[in-house]
Design an enzyme around this catalytic site. Structure first.
Site, PDB file in Angstrom:
ATOM      1  N   SER A  36       0.775  -1.130   0.021  1.00  0.00           N
ATOM      2  CA  SER A  36       0.326   0.017  -0.302  1.00  0.00           C
ATOM      3  C   SER A  36       1.009   0.858  -0.615  1.00  0.00           C
ATOM      4  CB  SER A  36      -0.780  -0.178   1.643  1.00  0.00           C
ATOM      5  OG  SER A  36      -1.143  -0.882   0.885  1.00  0.00           O
ATOM      6  N   HIS A  69      -4.816   0.519  -4.035  1.00  0.00           N
ATOM      7  CA  HIS A  69      -3.865  -1.051  -4.663  1.00  0.00           C
ATOM      8  C   HIS A  69      -4.247  -1.536  -6.160  1.00  0.00           C
ATOM      9  CE1 HIS A  69      -3.718  -3.047  -0.594  1.00  0.00           C
ATOM     10  NE2 HIS A  69      -4.373  -1.305  -0.216  1.00  0.00           N
ATOM     11  N   HIS A  92      -5.201  -9.749  -1.609  1.00  0.00           N
ATOM     12  CA  HIS A  92      -4.992 -10.136   0.049  1.00  0.00           C
ATOM     13  C   HIS A  92      -6.343 -10.865   0.686  1.00  0.00           C
ATOM     14  CE1 HIS A  92      -3.530  -5.615  -0.051  1.00  0.00           C
ATOM     15  NE2 HIS A  92      -2.611  -5.850   1.315  1.00  0.00           N
ATOM     16  N   TYR A  94      -8.138 -11.064   2.896  1.00  0.00           N
ATOM     17  CA  TYR A  94      -9.782 -10.416   3.203  1.00  0.00           C
ATOM     18  C   TYR A  94     -10.122  -9.790   2.145  1.00  0.00           C
ATOM     19  CZ  TYR A  94      -7.118  -5.859   2.032  1.00  0.00           C
ATOM     20  OH  TYR A  94      -6.569  -4.648   1.613  1.00  0.00           O
ATOM     21  N   GLU A  95      -9.750  -9.829   0.478  1.00  0.00           N
ATOM     22  CA  GLU A  95     -10.725  -9.423  -0.404  1.00  0.00           C
ATOM     23  C   GLU A  95     -11.303 -10.343  -0.560  1.00  0.00           C
ATOM     24  OE1 GLU A  95      -8.644  -6.512  -3.616  1.00  0.00           O
ATOM     25  OE2 GLU A  95      -6.805  -8.243  -2.538  1.00  0.00           O
ATOM     26  N   ALA A 122       2.567  -1.475   4.033  1.00  0.00           N
ATOM     27  CA  ALA A 122       2.433  -0.923   5.465  1.00  0.00           C
ATOM     28  C   ALA A 122       1.887  -1.736   6.635  1.00  0.00           C
ATOM     29  CB  ALA A 122       1.191   0.182   4.429  1.00  0.00           C
ATOM     30  N   MET A 228      -1.942  -7.028   7.468  1.00  0.00           N
ATOM     31  CA  MET A 228      -2.844  -8.220   6.945  1.00  0.00           C
ATOM     32  C   MET A 228      -2.112  -8.480   4.806  1.00  0.00           C
ATOM     33  SD  MET A 228      -6.014  -5.918   7.293  1.00  0.00           S
ATOM     34  CE  MET A 228      -6.350  -4.698   8.468  1.00  0.00           C
ATOM     35  N   SER A 229      -0.536  -9.033   5.307  1.00  0.00           N
ATOM     36  CA  SER A 229       0.045  -9.490   4.085  1.00  0.00           C
ATOM     37  C   SER A 229       0.619 -10.032   4.191  1.00  0.00           C
ATOM     38  CB  SER A 229      -0.451  -8.732   2.877  1.00  0.00           C
ATOM     39  OG  SER A 229       1.194  -7.371   3.107  1.00  0.00           O
ATOM     40  N   ASN A 252       1.110   3.322  11.223  1.00  0.00           N
ATOM     41  CA  ASN A 252       0.158   3.642  12.218  1.00  0.00           C
ATOM     42  C   ASN A 252       0.100   3.002  13.490  1.00  0.00           C
ATOM     43  OD1 ASN A 252      -1.347   1.614  10.920  1.00  0.00           O
ATOM     44  ND2 ASN A 252      -1.941   1.887  12.900  1.00  0.00           N
ATOM     45  N   HIS A 286      -7.614   3.959   6.356  1.00  0.00           N
ATOM     46  CA  HIS A 286      -6.719   3.806   5.526  1.00  0.00           C
ATOM     47  C   HIS A 286      -6.672   4.888   4.901  1.00  0.00           C
ATOM     48  CE1 HIS A 286      -5.817   1.325   2.473  1.00  0.00           C
ATOM     49  NE2 HIS A 286      -7.104   1.513   1.235  1.00  0.00           N
TER      50      HIS A 286
HETATM   51  N1  HPA Z   1      -3.800  -3.006  11.245  1.00  0.00           N
HETATM   52  C1  HPA Z   1      -3.252  -4.309  10.128  1.00  0.00           C
HETATM   53  N2  HPA Z   1      -2.828  -3.732   9.638  1.00  0.00           N
HETATM   54  C2  HPA Z   1      -2.587  -2.838   9.157  1.00  0.00           C
HETATM   55  C3  HPA Z   1      -2.590  -1.875   9.625  1.00  0.00           C
HETATM   56  C4  HPA Z   1      -3.584  -1.995  10.991  1.00  0.00           C
HETATM   57  O1  HPA Z   1      -2.579  -1.207  12.420  1.00  0.00           O
HETATM   58  N3  HPA Z   1      -1.997  -0.434   9.808  1.00  0.00           N
HETATM   59  C5  HPA Z   1      -1.520  -0.848   8.636  1.00  0.00           C
HETATM   60  N4  HPA Z   1      -1.977  -2.358   7.622  1.00  0.00           N
END
Ligand code: HPA
Length: 314
Positions: A36, A69, A92, A94-95, A122, A228-229, A252, A286
């Site tokens: 990302s 993406h 991903h 989750y998709e 990310a 998540m990847s 973050n 996001h």
């Molecule tokens: N958690 C999960 N996936 C992420 C995060 C997070 O805080 N930040 C960016 N991708």
């Protein structure tokens, strides 16, 4: 996608690509998966020779569906001389893609003759020493889904790619990591506020960000970042013997403090808006993830290119 046919499918994708790839790019040495906000890496390859393919044009390739993406495969020369293939955007779990689909591009890279794969993502920071914008070179992972049976190598082993029980105790190549630290000293000014760390990545399936209790659990387990990847791709890359290097960009900080209690004296008499403002603090979103990616992407690009130039001695 049945396990038995993945090998043939990867070969079909490779035949499709080789039909139109220029001679100099037929056998890339390095594959880079851009996470990302990190698609700028694709701008570091030379303009000529270069070839691009939408994922939708490549047989069997999964198509990402998330904003930010894109989905294209870029072939070119990196740092002037290194033939590379870059994935701009990834699919991903989750998709709704299966683990086979999410990891399919890695198998295509193997069949293309790639030797080293670099994965970027990310991620949320769990380690209190990490700041937003820091870069983490991964040295290990925690794959809760995999431990519980949602695993890309579950099912009949595809012998053409690797062994039934691949070890993962040395999944993250030490020589490559050593080169990353050296490259960091050479390309990032010492007064930069951005830091490079080594750490452990926890994979979560998403798409929800973690609750506070989940973030504390992952931290207690020994994870430094969460995302998540990447981990399914690393598992499949190691299964087929690729060298792996992986980076997280901290976009973050996970919220680790316990959720405010409804019976706290402090909250009595506050308006709903005041309570909401308290809860907004530190919440992952996001947009925030994409913004941190934009400002740190250039340092990540320099780091990756310089590391590869050292490793491949160009
Ligand atoms: N958690 C999960 N996936 C992420 C995060 C997070 O805080 N930040 C960016 N991708």
């Amino acid at each position: 996608m049945s396990q038995a046919s993945i090998f043939e499918q990867a070969n079909e994708s490779v035949s499709f690509l080789r039909d139109s790839l220029p001679e100099a790019l037929q056998k890339p040495l390095v594959a880079i998966v851009c996470g990302s906000g990190l698609s700028g890496l694709a701008n570091t390859v030379q303009a000529e020779p270069r070839a691009e393919y939408d994922y939708s044009a490549i047989p069997h390739f999964p198509r990402p569906t998330v904003a930010g993406h894109a989905g294209k495969l870029v072939f070119g020369l990196l740092g002037q001389k290194i033939p590379a293939v870059l994935m701009v955007g990834r699919a991903h779990y989750y998709e709704g893609h299966s683990m086979d689909q999410v990891t399919f591009p890695i198998r295509v890279f193997k069949q293309l003759g790639v030797d080293t794969v670099i994965l970027t993502n990310a991620a949320g920071g769990l380690n209190s020493k990490y700041n937003v914008g820091d870069i983490i070179v991964l040295n290990d992972h925690i794959f809760l889904a995999g431990l519980a049976g949602v695993h890309p190598l579950r099912g009949p082993n595809v012998e053409e790619f690797g062994v039934r029980f691949p070890p993962l105790s040395d999944a993250y190549d030490l020589d490559l990591r050593r080169n990353v630290h050296q490259a960091w000293k050479e390309v990032i000014p010492s007064q930069s506020t951005r830091k490079l760390h080594e750490g452990v990545y926890a994979f979560v399936s998403g798409p929800t960000y973690e609750t506070r209790a989940e973030s504390r659990m992952l931290q207690m387990m020994g994870a430094d970042v969460v995302g998540m990847s990447t981990v399914p791709e690393i598992v499949v890359a190691r299964h087929c013997g690729l060298r792996v290097l992986a980076f997280s960009l901290v976009t973050n900080n996970a919220v680790l403090t316990p959720v405010p209690r409804g019976d706290e004296e402090l909250f009595q008499g506050k308006t709903a808006d005041e309570l909401n403002a308290i809860l907004e603090e530190g919440k992952a979103g996001h947009e925030e993830v994409l913004e941190a990616g934009r400002t740190a992407a250039l340092d990540m690009q320099k780091l990756v290119v310089h590391t590869l130039e050292a490793v491949f001695k160009v």
